[in-house]
Write a protein that holds these residues in place. Structure first.
Motif, PDB file in Angstrom:
ATOM      1  N   PRO A 272     -26.285  23.987 -67.827  1.00  0.00           N
ATOM      2  CA  PRO A 272     -26.814  23.706 -66.654  1.00  0.00           C
ATOM      3  C   PRO A 272     -28.278  24.455 -66.344  1.00  0.00           C
ATOM      4  N   LEU A 273     -29.024  23.813 -65.408  1.00  0.00           N
ATOM      5  CA  LEU A 273     -30.179  24.441 -65.170  1.00  0.00           C
ATOM      6  C   LEU A 273     -30.010  25.603 -64.196  1.00  0.00           C
ATOM      7  N   SER A 274     -29.029  25.620 -63.495  1.00  0.00           N
ATOM      8  CA  SER A 274     -28.898  26.794 -62.528  1.00  0.00           C
ATOM      9  C   SER A 274     -27.325  26.804 -62.138  1.00  0.00           C
ATOM     10  N   ASN A 275     -26.797  27.863 -61.617  1.00  0.00           N
ATOM     11  CA  ASN A 275     -25.784  28.267 -61.171  1.00  0.00           C
ATOM     12  C   ASN A 275     -25.031  27.090 -60.112  1.00  0.00           C
ATOM     13  N   ASP A 276     -25.986  26.693 -59.423  1.00  0.00           N
ATOM     14  CA  ASP A 276     -25.545  25.557 -58.175  1.00  0.00           C
ATOM     15  C   ASP A 276     -25.797  24.330 -58.659  1.00  0.00           C
ATOM     16  N   GLN A 277     -26.125  23.833 -59.780  1.00  0.00           N
ATOM     17  CA  GLN A 277     -26.286  22.495 -60.201  1.00  0.00           C
ATOM     18  C   GLN A 277     -25.435  21.661 -59.709  1.00  0.00           C
ATOM     19  N   GLN A 278     -25.650  20.512 -59.494  1.00  0.00           N
ATOM     20  CA  GLN A 278     -24.692  19.329 -59.021  1.00  0.00           C
ATOM     21  C   GLN A 278     -25.329  18.201 -59.680  1.00  0.00           C
ATOM     22  N   VAL A 288     -28.065   9.603 -63.197  1.00  0.00           N
ATOM     23  CA  VAL A 288     -27.448  10.262 -62.417  1.00  0.00           C
ATOM     24  C   VAL A 288     -28.403  11.271 -61.459  1.00  0.00           C
ATOM     25  N   GLU A 289     -27.960  11.519 -60.079  1.00  0.00           N
ATOM     26  CA  GLU A 289     -28.742  12.358 -59.674  1.00  0.00           C
ATOM     27  C   GLU A 289     -28.486  13.765 -59.771  1.00  0.00           C
ATOM     28  N   LEU A 290     -29.506  14.711 -60.081  1.00  0.00           N
ATOM     29  CA  LEU A 290     -29.309  15.945 -60.436  1.00  0.00           C
ATOM     30  C   LEU A 290     -29.833  16.913 -59.039  1.00  0.00           C
ATOM     31  N   ARG A 291     -29.375  17.845 -58.813  1.00  0.00           N
ATOM     32  CA  ARG A 291     -29.682  18.705 -57.556  1.00  0.00           C
ATOM     33  C   ARG A 291     -29.449  20.083 -58.363  1.00  0.00           C
ATOM     34  N   ALA A 292     -30.530  20.912 -58.257  1.00  0.00           N
ATOM     35  CA  ALA A 292     -30.310  22.275 -58.580  1.00  0.00           C
ATOM     36  C   ALA A 292     -31.525  23.215 -58.061  1.00  0.00           C
ATOM     37  N   THR A 293     -31.362  24.267 -57.822  1.00  0.00           N
ATOM     38  CA  THR A 293     -32.225  25.427 -57.256  1.00  0.00           C
ATOM     39  C   THR A 293     -32.843  26.014 -58.531  1.00  0.00           C
ATOM     40  N   VAL A 294     -34.094  25.862 -58.854  1.00  0.00           N
ATOM     41  CA  VAL A 294     -34.759  26.225 -59.922  1.00  0.00           C
ATOM     42  C   VAL A 294     -35.983  27.254 -59.687  1.00  0.00           C
ATOM     43  N   PRO A 295     -36.635  27.918 -60.494  1.00  0.00           N
ATOM     44  CA  PRO A 295     -37.772  28.821 -60.128  1.00  0.00           C
ATOM     45  C   PRO A 295     -39.049  27.953 -60.016  1.00  0.00           C
ATOM     46  N   ASN A 296     -40.132  28.222 -59.138  1.00  0.00           N
ATOM     47  CA  ASN A 296     -40.967  27.373 -58.988  1.00  0.00           C
ATOM     48  C   ASN A 296     -42.051  28.143 -59.783  1.00  0.00           C
ATOM     49  N   ASP A 297     -41.986  27.664 -60.963  1.00  0.00           N
ATOM     50  CA  ASP A 297     -43.060  28.094 -62.068  1.00  0.00           C
ATOM     51  C   ASP A 297     -43.504  26.963 -63.075  1.00  0.00           C
ATOM     52  N   LYS A 298     -44.569  27.177 -63.436  1.00  0.00           N
ATOM     53  CA  LYS A 298     -45.015  26.155 -64.779  1.00  0.00           C
ATOM     54  C   LYS A 298     -44.327  25.856 -65.636  1.00  0.00           C
ATOM     55  N   GLN A 299     -43.435  26.761 -66.071  1.00  0.00           N
ATOM     56  CA  GLN A 299     -42.584  26.760 -67.448  1.00  0.00           C
ATOM     57  C   GLN A 299     -41.441  25.757 -67.189  1.00  0.00           C
ATOM     58  N   THR A 300     -41.007  25.581 -66.070  1.00  0.00           N
ATOM     59  CA  THR A 300     -39.932  24.512 -65.606  1.00  0.00           C
ATOM     60  C   THR A 300     -40.582  23.263 -65.598  1.00  0.00           C
ATOM     61  N   LEU A 301     -41.643  23.141 -64.943  1.00  0.00           N
ATOM     62  CA  LEU A 301     -42.453  21.824 -64.820  1.00  0.00           C
ATOM     63  C   LEU A 301     -42.943  21.530 -66.205  1.00  0.00           C
ATOM     64  N   TRP A 302     -43.416  22.088 -67.174  1.00  0.00           N
ATOM     65  CA  TRP A 302     -43.508  21.770 -68.354  1.00  0.00           C
ATOM     66  C   TRP A 302     -42.271  21.507 -69.056  1.00  0.00           C
ATOM     67  N   TRP A 303     -41.147  21.841 -68.990  1.00  0.00           N
ATOM     68  CA  TRP A 303     -39.775  21.554 -69.519  1.00  0.00           C
ATOM     69  C   TRP A 303     -39.640  19.888 -69.057  1.00  0.00           C
ATOM     70  N   ILE A 304     -40.019  19.883 -67.696  1.00  0.00           N
ATOM     71  CA  ILE A 304     -39.547  18.491 -67.312  1.00  0.00           C
ATOM     72  C   ILE A 304     -40.594  17.298 -67.872  1.00  0.00           C
ATOM     73  N   ARG A 305     -41.728  17.874 -67.976  1.00  0.00           N
ATOM     74  CA  ARG A 305     -42.773  16.985 -68.515  1.00  0.00           C
ATOM     75  C   ARG A 305     -42.384  16.242 -70.009  1.00  0.00           C
ATOM     76  N   GLY A 306     -41.719  17.151 -70.611  1.00  0.00           N
ATOM     77  CA  GLY A 306     -41.296  16.970 -71.907  1.00  0.00           C
ATOM     78  C   GLY A 306     -40.065  15.870 -72.023  1.00  0.00           C
ATOM     79  N   MET A 307     -39.369  15.724 -70.843  1.00  0.00           N
ATOM     80  CA  MET A 307     -38.402  14.828 -70.767  1.00  0.00           C
ATOM     81  C   MET A 307     -38.639  13.248 -70.629  1.00  0.00           C
ATOM     82  N   GLY A 308     -39.917  13.185 -69.949  1.00  0.00           N
ATOM     83  CA  GLY A 308     -40.778  11.850 -69.847  1.00  0.00           C
ATOM     84  C   GLY A 308     -39.819  11.091 -69.029  1.00  0.00           C
ATOM     85  N   PRO A 309     -39.661   9.706 -69.168  1.00  0.00           N
ATOM     86  CA  PRO A 309     -38.865   8.888 -68.064  1.00  0.00           C
ATOM     87  C   PRO A 309     -37.549   9.213 -68.087  1.00  0.00           C
ATOM     88  N   ALA A 310     -36.904   9.981 -68.990  1.00  0.00           N
ATOM     89  CA  ALA A 310     -35.413  10.215 -68.786  1.00  0.00           C
ATOM     90  C   ALA A 310     -35.197  11.375 -67.514  1.00  0.00           C
TER      91      ALA A 310
END
Length: 348
Positions: A272-278, A288-310
Motif C-alpha cells: 500500500p501507499l499508506s496505512n489508510d489506503q482504500q 479502480v478508485e484509490l484513496r490514500a493519505t500521502v505526503p505532500n512532496d515532489k517525490q510522490t508526484l514524481w512516482w505518480i508521473r512514472g505511472m502514466g495513464p495507469a
C-alpha cells in the motif's frame, strides 16, 4: 601437542560452532577440525567442548541416549566466533549484491572479509542445492537504478571518522548548481544512503541548519582546527520521517484520489501507499478508485508521473493540473517531432 597448537585448535573449534538455531554434532566438529589440520580424538574434543561451555555461551543438545551431542552458541551471542550458517551466508551474499551499487568500494572494504566468508561458505556446499547459489538468488531494485557516482579514495574513511569521533573537517566541495569548488568547515551529524548516492548531513561554517552534502562531491577532506559543533536535538530518524529527502511542498499530508488500472491496484493492495489506503471494486471502465493519505512532496508526484495513464489523479487538484500540464507539453513536443494522433491520421 604444544600450548601454541592447543590454542590454535581451540580457536578453530570456537569458529566452527554455529549460532542458534543452527547446531553441529561432535562428529562433524571432529571431521572439520581434521580438515583444518588438527588431529585430536573425540574424547579430548568432548572434554574441550565441556570446558569451553563454562567460559562461552555454549549449549549442548542430546536428543537420544546414544545420539551425538549437538553444540551451538546461544542466539544472542554477539561475536564473529560462531560459524556462519547457510541462511546467514545467503543473506550476506544478497546484501552484497544490493550494496555494491549503493556504497563506495572503500565502505564495503570494511566488511569484505565477512562477505568473502559468506561466498566461501556457499561455494563449499558441493552436495547442497545452494552449491550454485549465485545462479539462484538475486537482489534487484524496483524501477530504473542509476550507476553510483565515483567517490574519491579516502573520502569515505575521513567522513566516517569525523562523524563517529565527532570532530570538524575542512573540505573542498563541488557545488551542484554553480559547479564551482567551495571551501567549508563541516560538522557531520549523520550519514544517509539514498539510492545510488550517499549524503552527509551536517552544519556548515557558522550556519546551524542541517545541509545535505553528496559524498561524491567532496574533493578533499582534512581535520579542522575548529571545535566540533554538535546538534544535541538532531535525530536522523526524525529528519528522514519529516520527508527532508522527498522535497516536501508542505508539512501537511494530502488526500490522494485517483482512478488506476486493475493490475496497479493489485500491486498496491499488496504494497500500500499508506496505512489508510482504500481500493474500490473496478468500475465500468475497468478502473479502480484509490484513496490514500500521502505526503505532500515532489517525490510522490514524481512516482505518480512514472505511472502514466495507469494513474489518473482526481485530487488534489494541484497535482491533477500539474500532471495535465505535463501531458500537454509531452503531446506538443511529440507533434513538433512528427507525431499525429490516430484520428488525425485517418482523416488526412
Amino acid at each position: 601437542m604444544s600450548k601454541h597448537d592447543t590454542l590454535l585448535r581451540t580457536l578453530a573449534l570456537l569458529r566452527l560452532i554455529p549460532r542458534a538455531p543452527a547446531k553441529r554434532d561432535t562428529s562433524t566438529l571432529h571431521e572439520l577440525l581434521r580438515e583444518e589440520g588438527f588431529t585430536v580424538d573425540k574424547r579430548t574434543l568432548q572434554r574441550d567442548l565441556q570446558n569451553l561451555s563454562a567460559k562461552f555461551p555454549l549449549t549442548c543438545e542430546v536428543t537420544e541416549k546414544n545420539a551425538p551431542h549437538r553444540w551451538q552458541y546461544t542466539a544472542g551471542f554477539a561475536s564473529d566466533l560462531p560459524a556462519m550458517d547457510t541462511a546467514e551466508a545467503l543473506f550476506l551474499a544478497m546484501a552484497e549484491q544490493s550494496l555494491t551499487s549503493k556504497l563506495p568500494p572503500s565502505a564495503l572494504g570494511h566488511i569484505r572479509l565477512r562477505l568473502a566468508r559468506a561466498r566461501q561458505h556457499l561455494d563449499s556446499l558441493e552436495t547442497n542445492d545452494l552449491a550454485h547459489w549465485d545462479k539462484r538468488v538475486a537482489s534487484i531494485p524496483e524501477g530504473k537504478e542509476l550507476i553510483a557516482p565515483t567517490v574519491k579514495p579516502g573520502i569515505w574513511e575521513s567522513i566516517a571518522d569525523s562523524l563517529l569521533n565527532q570532530h570538524a573537517i575542512d573540505v573542498t566541495y563541488r557545488s551542484r548548481f554553480k559547479k564551482a569548488l567551495k571551501q567549508y568547515t563541516v560538522h557531520p551529524q549523520g550519514l544517509v544512503v539514498r539510492g545510488a548516492i550517499s549524503y552527509v548531513l551536517a552544519t556548515i561554517d557558522e550556519h546551524e541548519d542541517i545541509r545535505q552534502l553528496a559524498l561524491h562531491r567532496f574533493q578533499t577532506v582534512t581535520p579542522s582546527a575548529e571545535t566540533f559543533r554538535p546538534c544535541p536535538d538532531f535525530s536522523i530518524e526524525t529528519y528522514v520521517q519529516q520527508g527532508n529527502f522527498d522535497y516536501p511542498v508542505d508539512s501537511q499530508p494530502v488526500e490522494l484520489v485517483a482512478d488506476i488500472y486493475q493490475d496497479l491496484a493489485w500491486k498496491l493492495e499488496e504494497t500500500p501507499l499508506s496505512n489508510d489506503q482504500q481500493l474500490s471494486a473496478p468500475n465500468g471502465q475497468g478502473r479502480v478508485e484509490l484513496r490514500a493519505t500521502v505526503p505532500n512532496d515532489k517525490q510522490t508526484l514524481w512516482w505518480i508521473r512514472g505511472m502514466g495513464p495507469a494513474f489518473l489523479v482526481r485530487q488534489p487538484a494541484e497535482w491533477r493540473d500539474a500532471l495535465a500540464a505535463d501531458a500537454a507539453q509531452v503531446l506538443a513536443h511529440a507533434k513538433t517531432c512528427g507525431y499525429q494522433p490516430a484520428a488525425e491520421n485517418a482523416s488526412s
